[in-house]
Structures are given as C-alpha cells and as structure tokens.
Write a protein that holds these residues in place. Structure first.
Motif, mmCIF file in Angstrom:
data_model
loop_
_atom_site.group_PDB
_atom_site.id
_atom_site.type_symbol
_atom_site.label_atom_id
_atom_site.label_comp_id
_atom_site.label_asym_id
_atom_site.label_seq_id
_atom_site.Cartn_x
_atom_site.Cartn_y
_atom_site.Cartn_z
ATOM 1 N N UNK A 51 3.316 -1.360 -1.024
ATOM 2 C CA UNK A 51 3.243 -0.014 -0.601
ATOM 3 C C UNK A 51 2.212 0.277 0.582
ATOM 4 N N UNK A 109 11.210 3.086 -5.759
ATOM 5 C CA UNK A 109 9.796 3.159 -5.188
ATOM 6 C C UNK A 109 10.079 1.827 -4.037
ATOM 7 N N UNK A 110 9.032 2.016 -3.231
ATOM 8 C CA UNK A 110 9.395 1.287 -1.896
ATOM 9 C C UNK A 110 9.080 -0.150 -2.345
ATOM 10 N N UNK A 157 -3.676 5.492 -2.272
ATOM 11 C CA UNK A 157 -3.911 6.949 -2.166
ATOM 12 C C UNK A 157 -5.168 7.193 -2.909
ATOM 13 N N UNK A 207 6.121 6.764 -0.582
ATOM 14 C CA UNK A 207 6.202 6.210 -1.633
ATOM 15 C C UNK A 207 7.380 5.698 -2.329
ATOM 16 N N UNK A 239 4.086 5.502 5.130
ATOM 17 C CA UNK A 239 3.743 6.752 4.594
ATOM 18 C C UNK A 239 4.533 6.817 3.342
ATOM 19 N N UNK A 258 -0.613 1.736 0.976
ATOM 20 C CA UNK A 258 -1.488 2.868 1.092
ATOM 21 C C UNK A 258 -2.079 2.954 -0.141
#
Lengths: 315, 323
Positions: free
Chosen positions: B1, A219-220, B5, A204, A202, B3
C-alpha cells in the motif's frame, strides 16, 4: 461521530437498450480512500452521477451516510463534497465569489467562511488568483477551483470524478497531497481515476468495473497479492549494480522466493510465497546478503498488470 | 500500500454548516445569477439593441412628427404612448426573454455550469426558480431602459404633466406579459440540452411563430386566438385605447376591461367607412378581421401561460438527466 458511508444497492442504469451499469453493490464505510477504476465507458461516471442524483437509476438505490440520494437529495448531499465531469463556473465570477456562493448555498457559517475559502484556495494553490475572473482561467486552474468548491465546507464524504483531469504533473501531485490530507482528517473519499499511479499512491482500496459490472472491490494489497499470479511481487532497489550471475542465484535461493528478475542493474523484481511475515524475513535476508538494498516497494506496474488482465478477461 | 497513515483524532466534518431552506437558497442563487447576467456580454448587447430601437423611434418621431402619417400618433399623449410604448414594449419583452431565457436551462447542460450547481445540496426546483427570477430581473432592467427612452420622448413633446394614468396599467401588463413569455422560454429551454436549440426555437416562436399562428387562427380559421400569447400582448397598447370617432372626430375611450375579446380593431377601415345609426361608440369604431383582447382576458391568458409553462418546465427539469 458516525462513520461516513457510501452505499450502492443493485444500482443499475440503462440508456435505452444499453446497460451502462448493472446491479452494482458497493458499500464503502469509514475513513479511507477508495479508487474507482475502469476503462472508458465502464460505468464509473454513470455510477458517480447516480450517487449525486445527476442521473437517475433504472433500478436500485444509493445512499450517502445512510440517506437515500434520490429521495432526499438535499439532505444526502449536505455532507458530501462533489466533483463530477469538470464543471464550468460562470465566467464573470471570481474564485472568491464562486466559493462564497457555494458557502451561501451550503450554509457555511459566516464567521468561518473567510478562513475556509482562504484555506482551500491555498490547498489548491490558487490564492494568487482569488479575485480574477474565471473567463481567463485555463482548464487546470478551473479544475483546481472545482476541487476547492468540493472541499470548502469540509465534507465528511468526498466524491471525485477524475480530479486530476486537465492538471499538469505538479497539479496531479498536489491533488494526491490533498487526498492524503483528507485521509488524515478521517474523510471517506471515493475517487474515479484513469491514473493507476495516483490510485496506487493514495488509495487504500480499489473497485474495478468494466462494462457496467463490478469485477472486484478489495484493499489494494489484497488485490495485488490475489490477482498477481497468486504470488506477491516486490521491487528491490540497490545502491550499486548487482554484480555477477552468482549473486542473482543467491537471491533466487532465499527462502520463499519463487522468481527473481534483474530489471535494471540496480533493480530486482522478486516474487515470493507467504504473507507479511515472509516479506519481513525476505527483507532481512536481502540485507544480510550485503548487496546494497536501499528500497523495497510494490512494483509500480502491479496494479496496471492486474487492471489489464482483468479488463482483457471481459473482452 | 505504500503509505504509512498518520491517524489523528477524528475531526467532525462540515465546519458547522447548516444547509439553508429552499427559499433562502432561491434568493442566494437569484442574486448570484442576476450578477452573472448583468456582467454578461448578452446584457450589454441587448441594452445596445434596445437603445437602438429607442434611438430609431426618437429619430423618426423627431424628423417626421409634422407629417400626416405620424401626426395622429403625436397628436396626444395617449396616442403617443399607446403607439410607441404599446407597440414596441412587447417586442423588447420578447427579445429580453429570448436573450435571458432561451438557453437558461439548456446552457446549464451544454456549458457544464449545471454540474457545478448539481453537486450542491440544492433542489432542482430551486435552481430553476432562482434562474427564472434572475432572468426576470435582468429583463425588467432592460424594459426599464426602454421605458425611460419612451418617457423622455413623451416628456419632450408633451411635458412632464402629460403622462397618462394608463401608463401604470400598461407597465403592469407588460411585466405580466414578460413573466409569461419568460416562463414559456424557460419551458422550451428545459426541453433541450443544447443552447442553440433553446435559443433559436424561442426566438423563432416568439418573433415569427406566435404572430403567424395568431393570424392563421383569426384570419383563416376565423376564430378568436385566445390560446396565442402574442394575442394577449396587444393589451399593453390596448390599455391606452383611444380612437378618433370617424363620424364626429371626437377622441373616444375604447378600453375594454372585460374578459371577452372584441372582433375588430378600434378605428379600423370598416369603422371609417360609415357611421352606424345605432350601437355604442366602441362598437362603431371596430373593424375586422382581427380580434382585440379585453384587458382581463389578456391577463388571464398571460397568467395561464405562466402557470402551465412553469409547471411543465419544472417537471421537465426535475426529470432531466445530466448524462
């Protein structure tokens, strides 16, 4: 609409001679979810408690939406939803009464209260327990209501200290859904967690602290590419077993691929050079090989590897 | 990442919330906390204890009112209310304050209920004051039950018309005493993060400690114990102040409304030893070695305790960390 923000400036906390947090500089701004990672005793909860004025900085300051928390706690926390340390709620209250009290103290307009309370209770899947007393609730049920209490006024900034504590796997998944919902509504979420999967799913951005010091904040995707031996890593899921050694060699020979490991008969782990365009090219080449590619994902353990590597550096 | 969005149009946060002023928040918190107290097990236990005290008084008076040792106490409404209300009300007040105030603040730390409130946009002072008022209201409820028991006994023995006017000031004094005792228990409670410490310390202090201190100051140090709150509590019964003149047998008003305490107890053994030729009747009825506070003096002591302990307690809670 101003961007929601959280800022820590040279935030330090000493407990006697022990430094729990040392000069933390962190600025989070805009709608996103930031994971706050670190081992036990790293200083995560200490930082979050100072952000919510539960404990006081030895030096430094913190701000929510630009408002100094220590100087104007009431104003600073007005737009924040806070869940720290799995609080207990008075046992004689019911979820409805507790949330009404929160609405009362936060000044949620009367005409919106009923709908908001029903909405958050349904979000945390506690609508069937609305009029039961807390005294009879399990830890997980209480935590769900705590999450509801943090969200009932629809805050712009959400500070969550290990929100999945005490929850079963289904509850954890529901927390992730709630956080995703908050992200869709453009909220800023700052969430400490031990569960790396939760953060990968979940968040960012991630901030990692250890022994009171911030190790990185990025950032990830940057973190994964920056710290994982400098080479991005992806896992390739296949619809059928890969086959013989020659096919593996073929994959290894694709442009940009630096290493290829067969994790399971239907799963490969690749390291490659380059950024997103190299990754796009690699995907196309893999499909062309007709080896049955069905998924391409960041490895679940990437963050864990980085986490352990960074933490062990400090030991 | 992982996902993708789905960014939608930004929604304003806050549901149009407007955080109420501190006074409004105090009222709201008081209401919630008061309901919590009324529904709590400790409230039921305390009511049980008070009912038991009332029952014991009723039974003892009922069984032995014609015996010599009790006869004087039930000979007049003043003596009756002075002895049974004046004597026991302060104990009920101390019990209530210990029950509701002993862990009021410490419990917020230990039980983690404080974390629920501290995440809200609310001042620490608001939490402290809201909890204090709720504890005060709950204690008044308990005191009222005890008042009803004593009143029922009094009406039974003397009739409804015999309620002395002194009951009014005595009730008022008992409320002021409750205010002071409760603020003192809140102070001690704010110094600890463990309920048991707050509870035990306040219980020991009020049930034994202050009485012992009062005795030491007045009997051993031979000094007026104006600095001890339990000393002020004797005004609750003192306002009924009557004694029988050992020389004439007449009932004499011994109320001292003043700011100065008096060395002696009305009708004490020294007074009964002889009839002085000079001096006012009140002085004639006094005997040492204890002090009796003036009503105004007792009020000043109680208010002083309230003011000082409230300020120190609030400051302490303002600086307390939820670590």
């Amino acid at each position: 609409m101003t961007h929601p923000s959280i800022e820590c400036v040279q935030l330090t906390k000493n407990f006697g001679t022990f430094t729990a947090l040392s000069r933390l500089d962190l600025k989070l701004e805009g709608a996103k979810c930031v994971g706050f990672l670190g081992p036990n005793g790293a200083g995560k909860t200490t930082a979050l408690k100072m952000l919510t004025d539960m404990i006081f900085p030895s030096s430094g300051e913190c701000f929510i939406n630009g408002i100094n928390v220590r100087e104007e706690r009431k104003k600073a926390l007005a737009e924040a939803g806070v869940l720290i340390e799995s609080p207990e709620i008075y046992p004689s209250l019911t979820p409805r009464q507790a949330l009404e009290m929160v609405c009362d103290l936060r000044g949620v307009p009367q005409n919106l209260r009923r709908d908001r309370i029903e909405e958050v209770l349904s979000e945390v899947k506690m609508q069937d327990w609305v009029d039961k007393r807390f005294g009879k609730f399990s830890k997980g049920m209480k935590q769900r209501i705590n999450i509801a209490a943090a969200l009932v006024h629809d805050p712009g900034v959400v500070i969550l200290d290990e929100p999945a504590t005490g929850l079963d796997p289904r509850g954890m998944a529901e927390v992730r859904d709630i956080v995703r919902g908050l992200k869709r509504r453009n909220r800023l979420i700052f969430m400490s967690s031990h569960i790396l999967q939760e953060v990968t799913d979940v968040c960012d951005e991630v901030a990692l602290i250890d022994k009171g010091k911030l190790l990185f904040y990025d950032t990830l995707s940057n973190v994964t590419s920056k710290f994982a031996d400098g080479a991005p890593t992806i896992d390739v899921g296949l619809s059928r077993p890969l086959g013989d050694e020659s096919t593996l060699k073929q994959v290894e020979g694709l442009t940009g691929v630096t290493s290829c490991v067969l994790l399971e008969p239907k799963r490969l782990r690749l390291k490659f050079k380059g950024g997103p365009s190299a990754q796009e090219q690699l995907l196309a080449s893999l499909v062309e090989l007709k080896i049955g590619v069905i998924t391409l994902s960041e490895p679940e353990s990437a963050l864990e590897e980085i986490y352990l590597k960074q933490i062990s550096k400090g030991d | 990442m992982g996902e993708t969005e789905e960014k939608t149009k930004p929604e304003p946060a806050g549901s149009g919330s407007h955080v109420p002023g501190s006074f409004q928040q105090i009222l709201k918190l008081t209401r919630a906390q008061f309901q919590e107290y009324l529904a709590s097990r400790r409230f039921v236990i305390l009511l049980g204890i008070v009912a038991m005290i009332g029952l014991i008084i009723t039974a003892v008076v009922g069984a032995f009112h014609d015996r010599a040792f009790l006869h004087a106490l039930v000979s007049s409404p003043l003596a009756f209310y002075g002895s049974f209300w004046g004597g026991a009300a302060s104990f009920v007040i101390v019990l209530s304050a210990v029950f509701f105030g002993g862990d009021a603040i410490a419990g917020e730390f230990q039980n983690k209920t404080g974390y629920f409130l501290m995440g809200l946009p609310i001042r620490r002072t608001t939490i402290y004051v809201g909890k204090y008022i709720a504890a005060l209201l709950a204690s008044i409820c308990v005191l009222f039950v005890f008042f009803l028991i004593i009143l029922a006994n009094g009406v039974y023995y003397f009739g409804g018309d015999a309620l002395p006017w002194q009951f009014g000031p005595s009730l008022l004094l008992s409320i002021i005493y409750l205010v002071a005792v409760l603020s003192t228990t809140f102070l001690f409670s704010s110094l600890f993060k463990t309920s048991a410490y707050g509870f035990v310390l306040t219980a020991i202090l009020f049930i034994i400690g202050f009485s012992l201190l009062q005795d030491v100051v007045q009997s051993i140090l031979d000094y007026q114990p104006w600095m001890v709150i339990s000393y002020a509590s004797s005004a609750i019964g003192g306002v009924f102040g009557t004694a029988t003149d050992p020389c004439t047998g007449a009932v004499i008003n011994t109320i001292n409304w003043g700011l100065n305490g008096i060395y002696g107890i009305p009708g004490g053994p020294a007074a009964r030893a002889g009839c002085p030729a000079t001096g006012g009747p009140r002085e004639a009825l006094l005997s040492g070695p204890t002090w009796t506070p003036g009503i105004a003096e007792a009020v000043v002591i109680m208010v002083g305790y309230f003011v000082i302990t409230s300020i120190v307690g609030l400051l302490s809670f303002e600086r307390e960390e939820f670590a």
